[in-house]
Design an enzyme around this catalytic site. Structure first.
Site, mmCIF file in Angstrom:
data_model
loop_
_atom_site.group_PDB
_atom_site.id
_atom_site.type_symbol
_atom_site.label_atom_id
_atom_site.label_comp_id
_atom_site.label_asym_id
_atom_site.label_seq_id
_atom_site.Cartn_x
_atom_site.Cartn_y
_atom_site.Cartn_z
ATOM 1 C CG ASP A 67 -1.867 1.143 1.285
ATOM 2 O OD1 ASP A 67 -2.009 1.846 0.271
ATOM 3 O OD2 ASP A 67 -2.470 1.354 2.350
ATOM 4 C CG ASP B 42 -6.013 5.600 -0.662
ATOM 5 O OD1 ASP B 42 -5.536 5.004 0.318
ATOM 6 O OD2 ASP B 42 -6.419 5.000 -1.666
#
Length: 298
Positions: A63, A92
């Protein structure tokens, strides 16, 4: 369980009801539609679409900001369609500036999620428990939160503001940022990766009552493990267990593959696996059979 002819009812409003309950809301991570169904079938009231898990499952990579907003939203849409419980999704950084956040919020809403969290990392972001993070100025993130509030069509849609500033600017700055994000309209606050129980307690004591508080129980991450009872005592409203399902699935697949490699067949592992019939029942085959009969031609 999500049904092919299901009618989902106001997931954002339901999420708000759950957050208002006296006990913390527990949200296990789901990285795909199957893991989300398992979360629901285990009796949990909400599922959390993990960005870490989504990245690992979709592209087999860490990630570090590799997935686009389109890929994340598509994954969220599939997860939402598989279950009837509310889904909270990792959004995000909002995939750009405040203008990008406008569209990000609207697309996640269209996907059917009940809420998202937006973080103040610089793009490209990293998992909150990795080193080398950077954060954008507080004022810029305040603008993003204001944009998110303005963009949502359903006023019940839950906006969680996450700050990664603990590792970059220190705990004082992270708490100050969280207060600013709440003032900008965030419904819940998520101070990522505190490294001691003392710091966790300070976050809770200083931010309790400002907004709902989120705790990220990142399995194996930088934050120490802490009991759910203690988190309830501190006043956290939402507890995320983001990657346990992913780690468990990884361990199980590895064990099966080792059996096949060693024995040449999976026979020895079969007693520990669901049967074919049990699995197809779990993913909804009886409903398919019922619908086939219902809509069969004369």
């Amino acid at each position: 369980m999500g049904h092919l002819l299901g009618r989902r009812t106001a997931p954002a409003a339901r999420l708000r009801e759950l957050l208002a309950a006296p006990d913390p809301l527990v949200a296990p991570g789901a990285y795909d539609a199957l893991s989300a169904r398992l979360v629901e079938q285990a009796g949990f009231a909400v599922a959390y679409m993990s960005g870490f898990g989504s990245t690992a499952s979709l592209i087999g990579r860490p990630d570090i900001g590799l997935l686009s907003g389109t890929e994340m939203i598509d994954n969220a849409r599939r997860i939402v369609a598989a279950v009837d419980i509310p889904v909270i999704a990792d959004a995000d950084t909002g995939y750009g500036n405040a203008l990008n956040v406008l569209r990000t919020v609207q697309l996640y809403e269209q996907a059917g999620v009940a809420g998202i969290h937006l973080e103040d990392q610089a793009t490209p972001k990293k998992c909150g428990h990795m080193g080398g993070k950077e954060v954008i100025p507080c004022a810029e993130m305040v603008g993003k939160i204001r944009a998110a509030v303005a963009a949502r069509r359903d006023p019940a849609f839950v906006l969680i503001a996450r700050t990664d500033a603990v590792a970059v600017e220190g705990l004082d700055a992270a708490i100050a940022r969280a207060r600013a994000y709440a003032a900008a309209g965030a419904d819940a606050l998520f101070v990522e990766a505190p490294t001691s129980e003392v710091d966790i307690a300070r976050i809770a004591n200083e931010l309790r009552g400002v907004a709902h508080l989120v705790f990220n129980w990142a399995e194996g991450g930088r934050t120490p493990p802490i009991s759910l009872a203690r988190l309830a005592e501190l006043g956290f409203s939402l507890v995320l267990y983001p990657i346990g399902t992913l780690l468990a699935a990884t361990a199980a697949v590895r064990a099966l593959l080792e059996t096949i490699r060693t024995d040449g067949t999976p026979t020895a592992a079969l007693p520990g696996l669901p049967t074919f019939d049990a699995f197809t029942t779990m993913i909804g085959l009886p409903e398919v059979h019922e619908l086939e009969q219902r809509f069969a031609g004369e």
